[in-house]
Scaffold this motif. Structure first.
Motif, PDB file in Angstrom:
ATOM      1  N   LEU A  85       8.022  -0.954 -12.082  1.00  0.00           N
ATOM      2  CA  LEU A  85       7.146  -2.065 -12.432  1.00  0.00           C
ATOM      3  C   LEU A  85       6.820  -2.074 -13.920  1.00  0.00           C
ATOM      4  O   LEU A  85       6.352  -1.084 -14.487  1.00  0.00           O
ATOM      5  N   SER A  86       7.020  -3.232 -14.555  1.00  0.00           N
ATOM      6  CA  SER A  86       6.685  -3.401 -15.962  1.00  0.00           C
ATOM      7  C   SER A  86       5.239  -3.878 -16.098  1.00  0.00           C
ATOM      8  O   SER A  86       4.579  -4.221 -15.112  1.00  0.00           O
ATOM      9  N   PHE A  87       4.758  -3.934 -17.320  1.00  0.00           N
ATOM     10  CA  PHE A  87       3.399  -4.414 -17.583  1.00  0.00           C
ATOM     11  C   PHE A  87       3.225  -5.836 -17.079  1.00  0.00           C
ATOM     12  O   PHE A  87       2.293  -6.143 -16.330  1.00  0.00           O
ATOM     13  N   TRP A  88       4.134  -6.723 -17.490  1.00  0.00           N
ATOM     14  CA  TRP A  88       4.031  -8.129 -17.088  1.00  0.00           C
ATOM     15  C   TRP A  88       4.299  -8.302 -15.605  1.00  0.00           C
ATOM     16  O   TRP A  88       3.717  -9.169 -14.962  1.00  0.00           O
ATOM     17  N   GLY A  89       5.164  -7.454 -15.071  1.00  0.00           N
ATOM     18  CA  GLY A  89       5.420  -7.520 -13.637  1.00  0.00           C
ATOM     19  C   GLY A  89       4.172  -7.195 -12.837  1.00  0.00           C
ATOM     20  O   GLY A  89       3.869  -7.851 -11.827  1.00  0.00           O
ATOM     21  N   GLY A  90       3.416  -6.191 -13.280  1.00  0.00           N
ATOM     22  CA  GLY A  90       2.175  -5.837 -12.603  1.00  0.00           C
ATOM     23  C   GLY A  90       1.124  -6.912 -12.729  1.00  0.00           C
ATOM     24  O   GLY A  90       0.385  -7.204 -11.776  1.00  0.00           O
ATOM     25  N   LEU A  91       1.054  -7.521 -13.899  1.00  0.00           N
ATOM     26  CA  LEU A  91       0.089  -8.605 -14.124  1.00  0.00           C
ATOM     27  C   LEU A  91       0.380  -9.782 -13.215  1.00  0.00           C
ATOM     28  O   LEU A  91      -0.515 -10.315 -12.540  1.00  0.00           O
ATOM     29  N   GLY A 126      -8.486 -10.443   8.299  1.00  0.00           N
ATOM     30  CA  GLY A 126      -7.807  -9.151   8.295  1.00  0.00           C
ATOM     31  C   GLY A 126      -6.300  -9.298   8.371  1.00  0.00           C
ATOM     32  O   GLY A 126      -5.558  -8.583   7.690  1.00  0.00           O
ATOM     33  N   ALA A 127      -5.841 -10.246   9.192  1.00  0.00           N
ATOM     34  CA  ALA A 127      -4.400 -10.490   9.304  1.00  0.00           C
ATOM     35  C   ALA A 127      -3.835 -11.018   7.991  1.00  0.00           C
ATOM     36  O   ALA A 127      -2.708 -10.678   7.597  1.00  0.00           O
ATOM     37  N   LEU A 128      -4.622 -11.854   7.298  1.00  0.00           N
ATOM     38  CA  LEU A 128      -4.199 -12.383   5.996  1.00  0.00           C
ATOM     39  C   LEU A 128      -4.016 -11.253   4.990  1.00  0.00           C
ATOM     40  O   LEU A 128      -2.987 -11.175   4.302  1.00  0.00           O
ATOM     41  N   VAL A 129      -5.005 -10.366   4.898  1.00  0.00           N
ATOM     42  CA  VAL A 129      -4.919  -9.247   3.959  1.00  0.00           C
ATOM     43  C   VAL A 129      -3.753  -8.333   4.326  1.00  0.00           C
ATOM     44  O   VAL A 129      -2.996  -7.882   3.450  1.00  0.00           O
ATOM     45  N   LEU A 130      -3.591  -8.056   5.616  1.00  0.00           N
ATOM     46  CA  LEU A 130      -2.486  -7.204   6.058  1.00  0.00           C
ATOM     47  C   LEU A 130      -1.143  -7.822   5.693  1.00  0.00           C
ATOM     48  O   LEU A 130      -0.239  -7.122   5.209  1.00  0.00           O
ATOM     49  N   THR A 131      -1.005  -9.119   5.894  1.00  0.00           N
ATOM     50  CA  THR A 131       0.255  -9.806   5.573  1.00  0.00           C
ATOM     51  C   THR A 131       0.550  -9.735   4.083  1.00  0.00           C
ATOM     52  O   THR A 131       1.692  -9.479   3.666  1.00  0.00           O
ATOM     53  N   ILE A 132      -0.469  -9.967   3.248  1.00  0.00           N
ATOM     54  CA  ILE A 132      -0.278  -9.916   1.800  1.00  0.00           C
ATOM     55  C   ILE A 132       0.124  -8.506   1.376  1.00  0.00           C
ATOM     56  O   ILE A 132       1.039  -8.318   0.557  1.00  0.00           O
ATOM     57  N   GLU A 133      -0.533  -7.493   1.933  1.00  0.00           N
ATOM     58  CA  GLU A 133      -0.230  -6.124   1.522  1.00  0.00           C
ATOM     59  C   GLU A 133       1.155  -5.682   1.990  1.00  0.00           C
ATOM     60  O   GLU A 133       1.849  -4.953   1.279  1.00  0.00           O
ATOM     61  N   LEU A 134       1.558  -6.117   3.181  1.00  0.00           N
ATOM     62  CA  LEU A 134       2.885  -5.757   3.665  1.00  0.00           C
ATOM     63  C   LEU A 134       3.986  -6.437   2.866  1.00  0.00           C
ATOM     64  O   LEU A 134       5.058  -5.871   2.647  1.00  0.00           O
ATOM     65  N   SER A 135       3.745  -7.666   2.439  1.00  0.00           N
ATOM     66  CA  SER A 135       4.784  -8.428   1.734  1.00  0.00           C
ATOM     67  C   SER A 135       4.742  -8.256   0.224  1.00  0.00           C
ATOM     68  O   SER A 135       5.748  -8.499  -0.455  1.00  0.00           O
ATOM     69  N   MET A 136       3.608  -7.846  -0.328  1.00  0.00           N
ATOM     70  CA  MET A 136       3.477  -7.749  -1.784  1.00  0.00           C
ATOM     71  C   MET A 136       2.969  -6.398  -2.254  1.00  0.00           C
ATOM     72  O   MET A 136       2.558  -6.256  -3.403  1.00  0.00           O
ATOM     73  N   GLY A 137       2.990  -5.395  -1.396  1.00  0.00           N
ATOM     74  CA  GLY A 137       2.391  -4.119  -1.753  1.00  0.00           C
ATOM     75  C   GLY A 137       3.306  -3.093  -2.375  1.00  0.00           C
ATOM     76  O   GLY A 137       2.841  -2.033  -2.794  1.00  0.00           O
ATOM     77  N   SER A 138       4.606  -3.374  -2.454  1.00  0.00           N
ATOM     78  CA  SER A 138       5.537  -2.341  -2.921  1.00  0.00           C
ATOM     79  C   SER A 138       5.452  -2.091  -4.424  1.00  0.00           C
ATOM     80  O   SER A 138       5.874  -1.035  -4.897  1.00  0.00           O
ATOM     81  N   ASN A 139       4.918  -3.026  -5.183  1.00  0.00           N
ATOM     82  CA  ASN A 139       4.849  -2.851  -6.634  1.00  0.00           C
ATOM     83  C   ASN A 139       3.745  -1.891  -7.066  1.00  0.00           C
ATOM     84  O   ASN A 139       3.950  -1.042  -7.938  1.00  0.00           O
ATOM     85  N   CYS A 140       2.569  -2.051  -6.471  1.00  0.00           N
ATOM     86  CA  CYS A 140       1.441  -1.238  -6.937  1.00  0.00           C
ATOM     87  C   CYS A 140       0.409  -0.985  -5.844  1.00  0.00           C
ATOM     88  O   CYS A 140      -0.734  -0.628  -6.147  1.00  0.00           O
ATOM     89  N   GLY A 141       0.764  -1.193  -4.592  1.00  0.00           N
ATOM     90  CA  GLY A 141      -0.184  -0.951  -3.523  1.00  0.00           C
ATOM     91  C   GLY A 141      -1.100  -2.109  -3.216  1.00  0.00           C
ATOM     92  O   GLY A 141      -1.918  -2.024  -2.311  1.00  0.00           O
TER      93      GLY A 141
END
Length: 229
Positions: A85-91, A126-141
């Protein structure tokens, strides 16, 4: 679910509180107090986890509390960027993820979109947060919440991990602290322009949480002015 009826749909994320402030459903002067409360709660939550898993952390780390490396344990408590992950990628990651979170939360709380059965909204949140974390969590948790990241980071700073918790990842700490506010602003504006603006004349009984408080305050002012005549 437990605090929903005493905290205007449960202010469990400071960026959600900010979104309601932008929409005029929550007073801005309360926002700093909410922010401090959230940070303190996250700090105490991290302390609880540390106490509960103290033995496991000590055995895994060999008694040395590290932020990076194969025996690092700091990421148990707060987010750190993946190697790719780059700086801009994390942002961008945090802005997009938090914008999606706010759009979803506003949609679920918008009673003019259609009523939900009692008690279902927290489940869908809760399902919304879980979905976001499962689909977008690989970069920084996927921290999504400045208080959820900053509170535990402050705990690890004083609990033995040291100042490296703020230096790691090229001073990564400020991205999960600042970027979610930007994402929340963008998500709120998107919902306001594309959805909210199209049903402003909805009857009061179908208003979203927070708007009832605003309406009640206005009615109280009118009654007081009449009584003072």
């Amino acid at each position: 679910m437990a605090s929903g009826y005493i905290s205007q749909s449960a202010h469990l994320n400071i960026v959600w509180s900010m979104g309601l402030c932008i929409l005029g459903r929550h007073p801005w002067e309360k926002l700093p107090l909410y922010a401090l409360s959230h940070i303190l709660g996250a700090f105490l939550g991290a302390a609880t986890v540390y106490l509960q898993y103290y033995d496991a952390i000590q055995v895994f780390s060999g008694g040395e509390l590290l932020v990076a490396g194969p025996s690092a344990t700091a990421e148990i408590f707060c987010s750190y960027p993946a190697d790719h992950l780059s700086f801009w990628g994390g942002l961008v990651d945090q802005v997009v993820a938090t914008a999606v979170l706010l759009i979803g939360c506003l949609a679920l709380e918008d009673r003019r979109q259609g009523p939900l059965p009692d008690g279902l909204t927290p489940v869908l949140m809760g399902a919304l947060v879980l979905t976001i974390e499962l689909s977008m969590g690989s970069n920084c948790g996927c921290p999504l919440n400045p208080a959820r990241d900053l509170g535990p980071r402050l705990f690890t700073f004083i609990a033995g991990w040291g100042e490296e918790v703020f230096k790691a990842g090229g001073d990564w700490w400020w991205i999960p602290t600042v970027a979610p506010f930007v994402g929340a602003l963008i998500g709120t504006v998107i919902y306001e322009l594309l959805i909210e603006a199209h049903h402003r004349n909805t009857p009061q009984e179908e208003q979203s949480p927070g708007q009832e408080l605003e309406t009640a305050d206005k009615e109280e002012v009118v009654v007081d002015s009449r009584n003072n005549r």
